[in-house]
Enzyme design. Structure first.
Site, PDB file in Angstrom:
ATOM      1  N   GLN A 103     -43.590 -14.962  22.372  1.00  0.00           N
ATOM      2  CA  GLN A 103     -42.458 -14.758  21.485  1.00  0.00           C
ATOM      3  C   GLN A 103     -41.068 -15.352  21.596  1.00  0.00           C
ATOM      4  O   GLN A 103     -40.441 -15.795  20.920  1.00  0.00           O
ATOM      5  CB  GLN A 103     -42.242 -13.301  21.049  1.00  0.00           C
ATOM      6  CG  GLN A 103     -43.449 -12.570  20.424  1.00  0.00           C
ATOM      7  CD  GLN A 103     -43.092 -10.905  20.399  1.00  0.00           C
ATOM      8  OE1 GLN A 103     -42.294 -10.609  20.514  1.00  0.00           O
ATOM      9  NE2 GLN A 103     -44.430 -10.295  20.116  1.00  0.00           N
ATOM     10  N   CYS A 243     -35.444  -8.539  23.269  1.00  0.00           N
ATOM     11  CA  CYS A 243     -34.770 -10.022  23.704  1.00  0.00           C
ATOM     12  C   CYS A 243     -33.163  -9.847  23.351  1.00  0.00           C
ATOM     13  O   CYS A 243     -32.900 -10.538  22.110  1.00  0.00           O
ATOM     14  CB  CYS A 243     -35.392 -11.244  23.409  1.00  0.00           C
ATOM     15  SG  CYS A 243     -34.507 -12.676  24.314  1.00  0.00           S
ATOM     16  N   ASP A 395     -42.204  -3.106  25.028  1.00  0.00           N
ATOM     17  CA  ASP A 395     -40.793  -2.833  23.854  1.00  0.00           C
ATOM     18  C   ASP A 395     -40.938  -1.581  23.772  1.00  0.00           C
ATOM     19  O   ASP A 395     -40.026  -1.094  23.298  1.00  0.00           O
ATOM     20  CB  ASP A 395     -41.278  -3.992  23.118  1.00  0.00           C
ATOM     21  CG  ASP A 395     -40.799  -5.477  23.285  1.00  0.00           C
ATOM     22  OD1 ASP A 395     -40.364  -5.550  24.272  1.00  0.00           O
ATOM     23  OD2 ASP A 395     -41.028  -6.176  22.337  1.00  0.00           O
ATOM     24  N   CYS A 438     -33.350 -12.821  30.896  1.00  0.00           N
ATOM     25  CA  CYS A 438     -33.084 -13.380  29.492  1.00  0.00           C
ATOM     26  C   CYS A 438     -32.703 -14.938  29.715  1.00  0.00           C
ATOM     27  O   CYS A 438     -31.484 -15.066  30.024  1.00  0.00           O
ATOM     28  CB  CYS A 438     -32.014 -12.392  28.803  1.00  0.00           C
ATOM     29  SG  CYS A 438     -31.556 -13.098  27.268  1.00  0.00           S
TER      30      CYS A 438
HETATM   31  C1  LIG Z   1     -37.121 -14.133  19.063  1.00  0.00           C
HETATM   32  C2  LIG Z   1     -37.655 -13.634  20.368  1.00  0.00           C
HETATM   33  C3  LIG Z   1     -37.134 -14.067  21.402  1.00  0.00           C
HETATM   34  C4  LIG Z   1     -37.446 -13.595  22.803  1.00  0.00           C
HETATM   35  N1  LIG Z   1     -37.380 -14.259  23.981  1.00  0.00           N
HETATM   36  C5  LIG Z   1     -37.520 -13.553  24.926  1.00  0.00           C
HETATM   37  C6  LIG Z   1     -37.027 -14.418  26.428  1.00  0.00           C
HETATM   38  O1  LIG Z   1     -36.365 -15.433  26.328  1.00  0.00           O
HETATM   39  N2  LIG Z   1     -37.529 -13.984  27.447  1.00  0.00           N
HETATM   40  C7  LIG Z   1     -38.125 -12.791  27.629  1.00  0.00           C
HETATM   41  O2  LIG Z   1     -38.862 -12.400  28.562  1.00  0.00           O
HETATM   42  N3  LIG Z   1     -38.516 -12.131  26.383  1.00  0.00           N
HETATM   43  C8  LIG Z   1     -38.241 -12.550  25.232  1.00  0.00           C
HETATM   44  N4  LIG Z   1     -38.686 -11.661  24.123  1.00  0.00           N
HETATM   45  C9  LIG Z   1     -39.212 -10.533  24.059  1.00  0.00           C
HETATM   46  C10 LIG Z   1     -40.826 -10.601  24.488  1.00  0.00           C
HETATM   47  O3  LIG Z   1     -41.304 -11.537  23.655  1.00  0.00           O
HETATM   48  C11 LIG Z   1     -41.178  -9.090  24.242  1.00  0.00           C
HETATM   49  O4  LIG Z   1     -40.641  -8.301  25.139  1.00  0.00           O
HETATM   50  C12 LIG Z   1     -42.907  -8.926  24.623  1.00  0.00           C
HETATM   51  O5  LIG Z   1     -43.550  -9.880  23.623  1.00  0.00           O
HETATM   52  C13 LIG Z   1     -43.087  -7.407  24.492  1.00  0.00           C
HETATM   53  O6  LIG Z   1     -44.685  -7.418  24.547  1.00  0.00           O
HETATM   54  P1  LIG Z   1     -45.171  -5.963  23.917  1.00  0.00           P
HETATM   55  O7  LIG Z   1     -46.690  -6.013  24.403  1.00  0.00           O
HETATM   56  O8  LIG Z   1     -44.486  -4.670  24.270  1.00  0.00           O
HETATM   57  O9  LIG Z   1     -45.112  -6.272  22.260  1.00  0.00           O
HETATM   58  P2  LIG Z   1     -46.070  -7.052  21.527  1.00  0.00           P
HETATM   59  O10 LIG Z   1     -46.094  -8.586  22.371  1.00  0.00           O
HETATM   60  O11 LIG Z   1     -45.089  -7.271  20.272  1.00  0.00           O
HETATM   61  O12 LIG Z   1     -47.199  -6.527  21.317  1.00  0.00           O
HETATM   62  C14 LIG Z   1     -47.416  -5.430  20.593  1.00  0.00           C
HETATM   63  C15 LIG Z   1     -48.824  -5.247  19.940  1.00  0.00           C
HETATM   64  O13 LIG Z   1     -49.335  -3.984  19.418  1.00  0.00           O
HETATM   65  C16 LIG Z   1     -49.793  -3.948  18.270  1.00  0.00           C
HETATM   66  N5  LIG Z   1     -49.675  -2.661  17.667  1.00  0.00           N
HETATM   67  C17 LIG Z   1     -48.508  -2.302  17.077  1.00  0.00           C
HETATM   68  N6  LIG Z   1     -48.887  -0.835  16.618  1.00  0.00           N
HETATM   69  C18 LIG Z   1     -50.235  -0.668  16.918  1.00  0.00           C
HETATM   70  C19 LIG Z   1     -51.144   0.445  16.608  1.00  0.00           C
HETATM   71  N7  LIG Z   1     -50.958   1.485  15.946  1.00  0.00           N
HETATM   72  N8  LIG Z   1     -52.414   0.284  17.007  1.00  0.00           N
HETATM   73  C20 LIG Z   1     -52.825  -0.961  17.761  1.00  0.00           C
HETATM   74  N9  LIG Z   1     -51.796  -1.824  18.176  1.00  0.00           N
HETATM   75  C21 LIG Z   1     -50.823  -1.765  17.773  1.00  0.00           C
HETATM   76  C22 LIG Z   1     -49.146  -5.207  17.652  1.00  0.00           C
HETATM   77  O14 LIG Z   1     -50.077  -5.849  16.497  1.00  0.00           O
HETATM   78  C23 LIG Z   1     -48.759  -6.028  18.402  1.00  0.00           C
HETATM   79  O15 LIG Z   1     -49.914  -6.959  18.785  1.00  0.00           O
HETATM   80  C24 LIG Z   1     -38.329 -12.409  22.733  1.00  0.00           C
HETATM   81  C25 LIG Z   1     -38.823 -11.906  21.449  1.00  0.00           C
HETATM   82  C26 LIG Z   1     -38.435 -12.531  20.463  1.00  0.00           C
HETATM   83  C27 LIG Z   1     -39.023 -11.868  19.193  1.00  0.00           C
END
Ligand SMILES: Cc1cc2nc3c(=O)[nH]c(=O)nc-3n(C[C@H](O)[C@H](O)[C@H](O)COP(=O)(O)OP(=O)(O)OC[C@H]3O[C@@H](n4cnc5c(N)ncnc54)[C@H](O)[C@@H]3O)c2cc1C
Length: 495
Positions: A103, A243, A395, A438
């Protein structure tokens, strides 16, 4: 490593080498300078990733592990578990077929540096042997009976449950954007983007939205170049966000893009309206950011929370807060401090909205969620506070500062160690220390690598002043961090 990724990785490294070569520097020298000597896979082309320090060991323990969410945290955890378990029995529940697993790239797409296709992946490509993917959504949870139900009516039981379902972008909470509703970064967000576009709103917080942001930014720049006085507005909401640097990064990149076009920058006013009262929680990074704002003639107004958008008139309404002296309190012998509010209308030609964020309702409102929805875990062991066979990371977890991919990179190792310890009836010894990172893109060639933890102090991994913007970090951000994430975490679970 998969064939396509190897090709992509080699290309990224080649580009990194070309850029370094222009400055007469080898990749080995650059990584040494950056203190990244341990990132051996960047030197060897991906074959021999350095294994991180871990307490996990190969284990024959058996147990059914269910992971809700197949994003960065969910898949990396599954992959790493299969590295240690001789008989893995892992089920990943994820509704989306495609994912944005890098992301941070959305910021670069929003500024026209990358294309959207560069960050979209098929989830199924990353499912390791020993794990299966169920393309469905977990919608109800019965943690007392170790089971959950999916949208298609399947009941799934588990010995260990790992919640990694991320956050949702709640655009619909902003008056005037109700039709935009809630969204994940991935998935088909074309309807959301249409609603935002109709209101002249941009947001890099979805992949589709990032692509639209770049188009809108180009129009904004072209208007400024004609001599029209234009107003660029950038927001940061009153909820926890993933982020926290991204709202400022896209502002810096807008500034940098304006400066590329003759006559554009002087006609544009760029103003940041954050809900908070600082640029950054860590004082050293706050000061550095204020200096950059002043240096680039960027303006800011603290304690402004975006509450409404009038798309037709192109007006953003903010709830502005400030403190005023109230009544004299004879008991404490001091004046009370009273919070005041006022609604402020700001016209915009370009507005980048960072939406309020929330836990998906099906989890936030379940027995696993807290009052505010976040999944309550012990900050260090990442074990759920009420259900000891449930863990959460990424997250969605109620962890201070933790909503970055950089935090996930530390957390998933802790979860894997502790899940195995739990299955083996051992104490949970692995601990997350609150580290997060970050990479603040401050221009089209510089990054300030803000690393910190719960001490609220800079915690640089490298022997360099972390408050300085550096070209070297830009190179790493643009060429190396995506392969580090995709290969180091999602493919091999070792970075
Ligand atoms: C614009 C932007 C810039 C960023 N920049 C940085 C950066 O520079 N450096 C950095 O370290 N981080 C950055 N991040 C943050 C980083 O990308 C996220 O913190 C990271 O992707 C979190 O991972 P996650 O697996 O928790 O969530 P996600 O990767 O969002 O995955 C969550 C998954 O859960 C699934 N889900 C949701 N509900 C359900 C359900 N009920 N049942 C089954 N599945 C479900 C969703 O479909 C999704 O695929 C950035 C994010 C954004 C949006």
């Amino acid at each position: 490593m998969k064939k396509m990724e190897q090709h992509e990785f080699e290309y990224a490294l080649k580009m990194l080498d070309v850029e370094l070569d222009k400055k007469g520097m080898s990749r080995r020298d650059a990584l040494k300078l950056a203190g990244l000597g341990t990132a051996s896979f960047l030197l060897t082309g991906g074959g021999q990733e350095a294994e991180a320090a871990t307490t996990a060991h190969a284990s024959d323990v058996q147990g059914k592990i269910v992971i809700v969410g197949g994003g960065l945290a969910g898949i990396s955890t599954a992959v790493r578990l299969t590295n240690y378990l001789s008989n893995p029995d892992i089920t990943i529940i994820e509704p989306e077929k495609k994912s944005v697993s890098y992301q941070p790239g959305q910021t670069l797409i929003g500024a026209g540096v990358w294309e959207k296709e560069e960050i979209i992946y098929e989830n199924s490509e990353f499912i390791p042997n020993g794990a299966k993917l169920i393309n469905d959504k977990a919608i109800s949870f019965d943690p007392d009976n170790n089971s959950l139900t999916t949208q298609r009516g399947q009941t799934i039981t588990y010995d260990i449950l790992i919640i990694a379902a991320g956050v949702k972008m709640n655009f619909g909470a902003i008056k005037g954007l109700e039709a935009a509703g809630e969204a994940y970064s991935a998935g088909d967000n074309s309807a959301l983007v249409k609603t935002l576009n109709d209101a002249g709103v941009s947001s890099i917080y979805t992949a589709d939205g990032a692509e639209a942001t770049w188009k809108n930014m180009q129009t904004f720049i072209a208007d400024a170049a004609t001599g029209k006085k234009v107003n660029g507005v950038f927001t940061h909401p009153d909820t926890a966000i993933k982020c926290g640097g991204a709202p400022k990064k896209i502002m810096f990149l807008t500034d940098a893009r304006l400066r590329e076009t003759k006559g554009a920058r002087e006609n544009a006013t760029l103003t940041f309206y954050p809900n908070g009262s600082k640029m950054f929680g860590v004082p050293e990074y706050h000061d550095a950011l204020v200096n950059i704002f002043e240096d680039r003639d960027l303006k800011w107004n603290y304690q402004h929370n975006l509450v409404a958008i009038d798309g037709e008139k192109r007006i953003a309404t903010f709830d502005k807060r400030w403190m005023e002296q109230g009544e004299w309190d004879p008991d404490y012998e001091e004046y009370d401090q009273v919070e005041k509010h006022e609604m402020i209308d700001i016209p915009y030609d370009f507005i980048h909205v960072t939406p309020p964020m929330k836990v998906p309702d099906e989890i936030g409102n379940s027995a696993l969620g807290s009052n505010k929805g976040w999944v309550l875990v012990d900050y260090e062991t990442l074990q759920h506070k009420k259900f000891d066979n449930v863990f959460a990371l990424g997250d969605i977890a109620a962890i201070p500062l933790g909503k970055t991919g950089g935090s996930v990179r530390k957390q998933y190792k802790v979860v894997v160690d502790n899940v195995i310890a739990k299955l083996e009836n051992r104490p949970l010894e692995a601990k997350y220390d609150g580290y997060t990172v970050c990479p603040l893109l401050t221009s089209l060639s510089t990054v300030m690598l803000a690393e910190f933890d719960w001490t609220n102090k800079p915690t640089p991994s490298f022997p360099l002043d972390p408050t300085k913007e550096r070209w070297l970090w830009w190179l790493l951000k643009v060429y190396a961090l995506k392969p580090m994430t995709v290969i180091g975490m999602l493919s091999t679970g070792r970075a």
